[in-house]
Design a protein around this motif. Structure first.
Motif, PDB file in Angstrom:
ATOM      1  N   ARG A 176       0.866  -1.179   0.000  1.00  0.00           N
ATOM      2  CA  ARG A 176       0.000   0.000   0.000  1.00  0.00           C
ATOM      3  C   ARG A 176       0.904   1.231   0.000  1.00  0.00           C
ATOM      4  NH1 ARG A 176      -5.711  -0.069  -0.149  1.00  0.00           N
ATOM      5  NH2 ARG A 176      -5.513   1.909   0.959  1.00  0.00           N
ATOM      6  N   ASN A 177       0.543   2.216  -0.801  1.00  0.00           N
ATOM      7  CA  ASN A 177       1.366   3.426  -0.861  1.00  0.00           C
ATOM      8  C   ASN A 177       0.950   4.471   0.161  1.00  0.00           C
ATOM      9  OD1 ASN A 177      -0.923   4.606  -1.966  1.00  0.00           O
ATOM     10  ND2 ASN A 177      -0.151   4.540  -4.073  1.00  0.00           N
ATOM     11  N   ASP A 178       0.045   4.096   1.081  1.00  0.00           N
ATOM     12  CA  ASP A 178      -0.407   5.034   2.115  1.00  0.00           C
ATOM     13  C   ASP A 178      -0.017   4.557   3.513  1.00  0.00           C
ATOM     14  OD1 ASP A 178      -2.079   2.853   2.221  1.00  0.00           O
ATOM     15  OD2 ASP A 178      -3.957   3.977   2.141  1.00  0.00           O
ATOM     16  N   ARG A 179       1.026   3.694   3.597  1.00  0.00           N
ATOM     17  CA  ARG A 179       1.424   3.147   4.895  1.00  0.00           C
ATOM     18  C   ARG A 179       2.839   3.546   5.301  1.00  0.00           C
ATOM     19  NH1 ARG A 179      -2.750  -0.655   5.750  1.00  0.00           N
ATOM     20  NH2 ARG A 179      -4.473   0.411   4.709  1.00  0.00           N
ATOM     21  N   GLY A 198      -7.232  -2.211   2.220  1.00  0.00           N
ATOM     22  CA  GLY A 198      -6.423  -1.612   3.266  1.00  0.00           C
ATOM     23  C   GLY A 198      -6.313  -2.445   4.523  1.00  0.00           C
ATOM     24  N   ASP A 227      -0.974  -4.307   4.861  1.00  0.00           N
ATOM     25  CA  ASP A 227      -0.034  -3.269   4.442  1.00  0.00           C
ATOM     26  C   ASP A 227       0.736  -3.672   3.193  1.00  0.00           C
ATOM     27  OD1 ASP A 227      -0.585  -1.647   6.767  1.00  0.00           O
ATOM     28  OD2 ASP A 227       0.606  -3.097   7.917  1.00  0.00           O
ATOM     29  N   HIS A 229      -5.255  -0.477  -9.046  1.00  0.00           N
ATOM     30  CA  HIS A 229      -5.690   0.130  -7.791  1.00  0.00           C
ATOM     31  C   HIS A 229      -4.764   1.305  -7.452  1.00  0.00           C
ATOM     32  CE1 HIS A 229      -6.682   0.698  -3.579  1.00  0.00           C
ATOM     33  NE2 HIS A 229      -7.694  -0.156  -3.697  1.00  0.00           N
ATOM     34  N   LYS A 249      -3.846   2.776  -4.807  1.00  0.00           N
ATOM     35  CA  LYS A 249      -3.046   2.739  -3.570  1.00  0.00           C
ATOM     36  C   LYS A 249      -2.178   1.491  -3.447  1.00  0.00           C
ATOM     37  CE  LYS A 249      -5.929   5.847  -0.866  1.00  0.00           C
ATOM     38  NZ  LYS A 249      -4.929   6.929  -0.985  1.00  0.00           N
ATOM     39  N   ARG A 259       1.108  -0.677  -5.170  1.00  0.00           N
ATOM     40  CA  ARG A 259       2.227  -0.642  -6.113  1.00  0.00           C
ATOM     41  C   ARG A 259       3.281  -1.648  -5.673  1.00  0.00           C
ATOM     42  NH1 ARG A 259       6.882   1.755  -4.242  1.00  0.00           N
ATOM     43  NH2 ARG A 259       6.729   3.206  -2.464  1.00  0.00           N
TER      44      ARG A 259
END
Length: 330
Positions: A91-94, A177, A180, A195, A197, A199
Motif C-alpha cells: 500500500r502506498n499510504d502506509r 487496506g 499493508d 488500484h 493505492k 504498487r
C-alpha cells in the motif's frame, strides 16, 4: 529390454521443451510428459502422489526432508529461479519507502513455507536485520480462499502468523487496506487492475535485483526436480538418467537464446537482453548441479531453519540423489 514407463509433470519451460517434443529422451525410459501450471503440479504431486517425476517447490521439500517425510528424492535440476524483490506489493499510504519499513507491518502471503517468501524473509534479515517474528503474517490464497501448507511448520509458540478471514483473498485484503503489503510469486489482481493505492515496493526491480546479485552472488532457487523415493530406490540408475536428460534440454534452450540469424525467441532485443544478463551474472547464469549452486543452497538451508521451516539445519550434500553429486565428466 523394456523401457521403464514414467510420468513427468512440470511447467512448460523453454528448458524442458526438448523433452516435451522428443529432441531429448531419458535413457531407459518411456516418458509420458504432462506440462501444467506449477500450483497444480505441486498440489497433485505433494497431496496425491500422482507423478513419478515432478517439479517440486524447494522450500517445502527442505521441510519434508528435515522431518524424514520427503516423498521425492531431489535432483539438482533447478527448473525455476527468480529474484524476488519484484514480488513485494505494498500500500502506498502506509509509510513504506524501503524494505526497512516492512518491520511491524501486516503482510499477506499465500503460504508461509513457499520458496518465494523464504527468499524475501532471508534478504530482509540479512540486509535489514528484520527477523521473521518482526512482521505480522497473514496466510491465504492470493485470489481464492483456501490455500493450505504442504508440510508442518516449526514455528515457536506465539509466532505472529494467522489465516486470512474465511472467504477473503489476499488481493481483496490489500485493496481494502486490511493488509499493508503482500508477498507473492504472482502479482495480485488489485495491482493488475490499477488500484491507486497499490504498487510494487521496487518499481525498478531489475536494477535492485542486479545490485543484490552483485553483492551476494545469490540467484534464488524456487523449484527443483524430484523423483519418487520408491522409484529411485528400485531403479538406482534413474536419477542420473533424468539429470543428464534435463541438462541436455537446458543446453538446447540456451543455444536457442544465442541464435541471432533468425531469432527463435519472440523478443526483438533478446540478444541484447542475453548480453546484459551475462554482463552481470556470467555466461552460465542458470547452472544445474550442486557445486555451482552451493552458496545459494547454503543460504536456502540456513533460511529454512532460521525461519521455523526445517526442523534441523540441513547439509547441502544430503539434499540430492547421491549419484547426481558426482556427475560424469568426459
Amino acid at each position: 529390454m523394456a523401457r521403464l514407463p514414467i510420468t513427468i509433470a512440470t511447467w512448460d519451460y523453454d528448458r524442458v521443451r526438448p523433452l516435451l517434443d522428443g529432441r531429448v529422451t531419458v535413457e531407459g525410459c518411456e516418458v509420458n510428459y504432462l506440462p501444467m501450471p506449477v500450483e497444480e503440479c505441486f498440489h497433485r504431486a505433494y497431496f496425491h502422489g500422482e507423478f513419478d517425476v515432478a517439479e517440486i517447490g524447494f522450500s517445502p521439500f527442505l521441510i519434508a526432508l528435515s522431518r524424514g517425510i520427503a516423498p521425492y528424492v531431489a535432483l539438482p535440476v533447478f527448473l525455476s529461479r527468480t529474484f524476488r524483490h519484484s514480488a513485494i506489493y505494498i500500500r502506498n499510504d502506509r509509510g513504506i519507502a524501503s524494505a526497512a519499513d516492512l518491520r511491524g507491518k501486516r503482510i499477506g502471503l499465500p503460504e508461509y513455507q513457499m520458496s518465494a517468501v523464504l527468499w524475501v524473509r532471508g534478504f530482509l534479515k540479512d540486509e535489514y536485520g528484520i527477523e521473521a517474528a518482526d512482521i505480522d503474517w497473514v496466510q491465504g490464497g492470493l485470489e481464492q480462499y483456501g490455500r493450505k501448507d504442504k508440510f508442518p511448520l516449526n514455528l515457536p509458540p506465539g509466532f505472529p502468523l494467522s489465516s486470512a478471514p474465511e472467504g477473503r483473498s489476499l488481493s481483496s485484503l490489500l485493496a481494502n487496506g486490511e493488509l499493508d503489503a503482500v508477498i507473492s510469486a504472482r502479482a495480485p489482481s488489485c495491482l493488475i487492475d490499477g488500484h491507486p493505492k497499490v504498487r510494487r515496493l521496487y518499481p525498478d526491480y531489475r536494477a535492485v535485483e542486479q545490485a543484490y546479485y552483485a553483492r551476494t552472488g545469490l540467484f534464488p532457487i524456487m523449484h527443483a526436480l524430484g523423483v519418487r523415493q520408491d522409484l529411485a530406490q528400485a531403479h538406482p540408475w534413474l536419477p542420473s538418467s533424468l539429470y543428464k536428460a534435463f541438462a541436455q534440454a537446458k543446453e538446447i534452450a540456451e543455444r536457442d537464446l544465442r541464435e541471432v540469424t533468425a531469432l527463435k525467441i519472440g523478443l526483438p532485443w533478446v540478444t541484447a537482453e542475453l548480453e546484459s544478463t551475462e554482463a552481470v551474472m556470467g555466461r552460465d547464469f542458470w547452472p544445474y548441479g550442486v557445486d555451482a549452486n552451493r552458496k545459494t543452497l547454503e543460504a536456502m538451508t540456513r533460511y529454512s531453519y532460521e525461519q521455523g521451516l526445517a526442523v534441523r539445519q540441513l547439509g547441502v550434500d544430503e539434499l540430492f540423489a547421491a549419484s547426481t553429486l558426482d556427475p560424469v565428466h568426459i
